[in-house]
Design an enzyme around this catalytic site. Structure first.
Site, PDB file in Angstrom:
ATOM      1  N   GLU A  49      83.392  76.463 109.150  1.00  0.00           N
ATOM      2  CA  GLU A  49      84.893  75.883 109.022  1.00  0.00           C
ATOM      3  C   GLU A  49      84.442  75.245 107.804  1.00  0.00           C
ATOM      4  O   GLU A  49      84.505  75.903 106.113  1.00  0.00           O
ATOM      5  CB  GLU A  49      85.642  75.631 109.801  1.00  0.00           C
ATOM      6  CG  GLU A  49      86.110  76.527 110.557  1.00  0.00           C
ATOM      7  CD  GLU A  49      87.306  75.405 112.166  1.00  0.00           C
ATOM      8  OE1 GLU A  49      87.202  74.133 112.303  1.00  0.00           O
ATOM      9  OE2 GLU A  49      88.911  76.141 112.318  1.00  0.00           O
TER      10      GLU A  49
ATOM     11  N   ASP B  11      83.668  82.489 112.446  1.00  0.00           N
ATOM     12  CA  ASP B  11      85.073  82.091 112.922  1.00  0.00           C
ATOM     13  C   ASP B  11      85.545  83.513 113.171  1.00  0.00           C
ATOM     14  O   ASP B  11      86.125  83.965 112.015  1.00  0.00           O
ATOM     15  CB  ASP B  11      85.782  81.276 112.843  1.00  0.00           C
ATOM     16  CG  ASP B  11      86.987  80.613 113.891  1.00  0.00           C
ATOM     17  OD1 ASP B  11      87.521  78.778 113.447  1.00  0.00           O
ATOM     18  OD2 ASP B  11      87.193  80.814 114.751  1.00  0.00           O
TER      19      ASP B  11
ATOM     20  N   GLU C  52      82.509  80.981 116.612  1.00  0.00           N
ATOM     21  CA  GLU C  52      83.075  80.025 117.399  1.00  0.00           C
ATOM     22  C   GLU C  52      83.762  80.115 119.108  1.00  0.00           C
ATOM     23  O   GLU C  52      83.616  79.559 119.648  1.00  0.00           O
ATOM     24  CB  GLU C  52      84.427  79.848 116.011  1.00  0.00           C
ATOM     25  CG  GLU C  52      85.311  78.399 116.429  1.00  0.00           C
ATOM     26  CD  GLU C  52      86.627  78.894 117.258  1.00  0.00           C
ATOM     27  OE1 GLU C  52      86.877  80.021 117.943  1.00  0.00           O
ATOM     28  OE2 GLU C  52      87.012  77.729 118.154  1.00  0.00           O
ATOM     29  N   GLU C  53      83.288  81.760 119.406  1.00  0.00           N
ATOM     30  CA  GLU C  53      83.493  81.472 120.525  1.00  0.00           C
ATOM     31  C   GLU C  53      83.224  81.833 121.526  1.00  0.00           C
ATOM     32  O   GLU C  53      83.426  81.989 123.000  1.00  0.00           O
ATOM     33  CB  GLU C  53      84.013  83.275 120.188  1.00  0.00           C
ATOM     34  CG  GLU C  53      85.294  84.021 119.751  1.00  0.00           C
ATOM     35  CD  GLU C  53      86.665  82.652 120.411  1.00  0.00           C
ATOM     36  OE1 GLU C  53      87.967  82.468 120.277  1.00  0.00           O
ATOM     37  OE2 GLU C  53      86.888  82.974 121.687  1.00  0.00           O
TER      38      GLU C  53
ATOM     39  N   LEU D 187      88.221  84.326 114.546  1.00  0.00           N
ATOM     40  CA  LEU D 187      89.578  84.549 113.948  1.00  0.00           C
ATOM     41  C   LEU D 187      89.971  82.907 114.382  1.00  0.00           C
ATOM     42  O   LEU D 187      90.906  82.701 115.025  1.00  0.00           O
ATOM     43  CB  LEU D 187      90.332  85.552 115.085  1.00  0.00           C
ATOM     44  CG  LEU D 187      91.693  86.565 114.666  1.00  0.00           C
ATOM     45  CD1 LEU D 187      91.661  87.200 113.363  1.00  0.00           C
ATOM     46  CD2 LEU D 187      92.907  86.587 116.132  1.00  0.00           C
ATOM     47  N   ASP D 188      90.288  82.766 113.483  1.00  0.00           N
ATOM     48  CA  ASP D 188      90.792  81.177 113.006  1.00  0.00           C
ATOM     49  C   ASP D 188      92.044  81.283 112.408  1.00  0.00           C
ATOM     50  O   ASP D 188      93.141  81.928 112.076  1.00  0.00           O
ATOM     51  CB  ASP D 188      90.186  80.483 111.488  1.00  0.00           C
ATOM     52  CG  ASP D 188      90.013  79.270 111.909  1.00  0.00           C
ATOM     53  OD1 ASP D 188      89.522  78.460 112.177  1.00  0.00           O
ATOM     54  OD2 ASP D 188      91.107  78.891 110.954  1.00  0.00           O
TER      55      ASP D 188
ATOM     56  N   ASP E  39      93.241  98.916 131.636  1.00  0.00           N
ATOM     57  CA  ASP E  39      91.652  97.620 131.806  1.00  0.00           C
ATOM     58  C   ASP E  39      92.429  96.892 131.471  1.00  0.00           C
ATOM     59  O   ASP E  39      93.966  96.083 130.844  1.00  0.00           O
ATOM     60  CB  ASP E  39      91.157  98.777 129.884  1.00  0.00           C
ATOM     61  CG  ASP E  39      90.876  99.563 130.708  1.00  0.00           C
ATOM     62  OD1 ASP E  39      90.293  99.957 131.705  1.00  0.00           O
ATOM     63  OD2 ASP E  39      90.884 101.136 129.191  1.00  0.00           O
TER      64      ASP E  39
ATOM     65  N   ASP F 111      91.199  87.241 119.877  1.00  0.00           N
ATOM     66  CA  ASP F 111      89.409  85.872 119.390  1.00  0.00           C
ATOM     67  C   ASP F 111      88.798  87.007 120.159  1.00  0.00           C
ATOM     68  O   ASP F 111      87.287  86.999 119.060  1.00  0.00           O
ATOM     69  CB  ASP F 111      90.278  84.707 119.455  1.00  0.00           C
ATOM     70  CG  ASP F 111      90.683  84.165 120.814  1.00  0.00           C
ATOM     71  OD1 ASP F 111      90.995  84.724 121.257  1.00  0.00           O
ATOM     72  OD2 ASP F 111      91.644  83.088 121.375  1.00  0.00           O
TER      73      ASP F 111
END
Ligand code: P6P
Length: 339
Positions: A276, A114, A93-94, A116-117, A64, A70
């Site tokens: 943020e 966010d 954020e993504e 995974l900042d 896979d 993120d």
């Protein structure tokens, strides 16, 4: 000793959420958010190892296409929020565009996050975090929700928080009536109340936190302000992780100042307003601190008073112990008076 099995009255985040909000949708939403944070914490802990074997953009043993962390974190959070049936609009954020939740699963809240900042730090195992801000939609429930439900001043935020994936997994949260800190007990799978209400220390450590690699790009006022911290006697300590959740968490608990000013490269600053600047400003203000843009668009502005026109708008951010932030504002005030 408490909370290691001997405790019969464990103060969990779930219990705090129920007691802190009488709104069932907000309770359910926060339950989903903490589930999302637990899932991301597990992926981050695992990926810290798998990252050594090329987690990012590679195929796993079953062939896979393994998602970058993120993106994985974003999908975890989006699914948790959608399936809470409490959200109408999501901003990640993504994702370039906001998600308008399908009517059958829509609720009355909007969440900017966010997932995974600081994720560029994951491969060297530097701490990262999830940041979120919650608004109540303003469009009527019989209207279709839209981005205008979330493009509002930060003062409209109902709740804000972050989860830091560091040596421990800490979740910090405010509903506007006090900042509280919870630490994940992996043996229980629950966040346990560890501190609160959290206030910036009355005797703060002398710490300034910024990316001095940008020093030559700053305006004269910012250079003068940061130089002043370095030329103190004794000088301030420099601490900069480069992961906003870590730098803000340390500032919240130890005191000091965190700065990401505008510069010649990032003319309106680098950090994003909705997921943020706003959540961190809300937390720092509720903990007795100050969060300002410094001189921005010709005036000194409180971060929470900004009104973003795009979901990925950026702004300069200077936050932390009031006396430290005020020193920077005083330098800017002189610049304005001489202008
Ligand atoms: P720089 C991480 O990429 C981030 O968005 C924040 O977490 C952090 O405070 C900032 O950017 C770091 O930026 O330019 O110092 O690497």
């Amino acid at each position: 000793i408490d909370n290691v099995g001997g405790d019969t009255d464990t103060k969990t985040l779930q219990r705090f959420i129920i007691s802190a909000t009488k709104d069932i949708q907000l309770t359910l939403l926060m339950t989903s958010i903490q589930m999302g944070c637990k899932s991301i914490a597990r992926a981050v802990r695992k990926a810290g190892i798998a990252g050594l074997y090329g987690l990012h953009g590679s195929e796993n043993v079953s062939g896979d296409q393994v998602k970058k962390l993120d993106v994985l974190s974003d999908e975890i959070f989006v699914n948790c929020l959608k399936e809470s049936h409490c959200c109408a609009v999501l901003v990640s954020e993504e994702r370039d565009d906001p998600i308008i939740v399908e009517a059958a699963k829509a609720g009355k809240y909007c969440v900017a996050f966010d997932p995974l900042d600081g994720s560029s730090n994951i491969d060297c195992n530097v701490s990262t975090g999830t940041i979120f801000a919650i608004y109540e939609r303003i469009s009527a429930s019989d209207q279709s929700p839209s981005v205008t439900d979330i493009l509002r001043a930060g003062t409209a935020i109902v709740a804000a928080g972050y989860c830091m994936y560091g040596s421990a997994t800490d979740l910090v949260l405010t509903f506007g009536h006090g900042v509280h800190r919870f630490t994940l007990d992996p043996t229980l799978g629950e966040f346990i109340h560890t501190q609160g209400p959290v206030k910036l220390p009355a005797k703060p450590k002398h710490i300034y936190s910024c990316n001095e690699g940008n020093y030559s790009l700053w305006d004269d006022a910012m250079r003068a302000a940061v130089d002043a911290f370095k030329h103190q006697d004794p000088p301030y300590a420099a601490r900069y992780v480069g992961s906003m959740v870590s730098d803000v968490h340390r500032t919240l608990l130890y005191g000091g100042i965190f700065l990401y000013p505008a510069d010649r490269k990032s003319k309106i600053g680098k950090l994003r307003v909705l997921y943020e600047g706003f959540p961190m400003a809300k937390i720092v203000e509720d903990a007795g601190g100050i969060a300002t843009t410094g001189l921005f668009q010709g005036k000194i502005q409180r971060v929470l008073d900004l009104h973003p026109s795009n979901v990925h708008d950026r702004c300069p951010i200077i936050l932390g112990t009031p006396s430290d932030v005020q020193r920077v504002l005083d330098v800017y005030a002189q610049v304005i008076s001489k202008a």
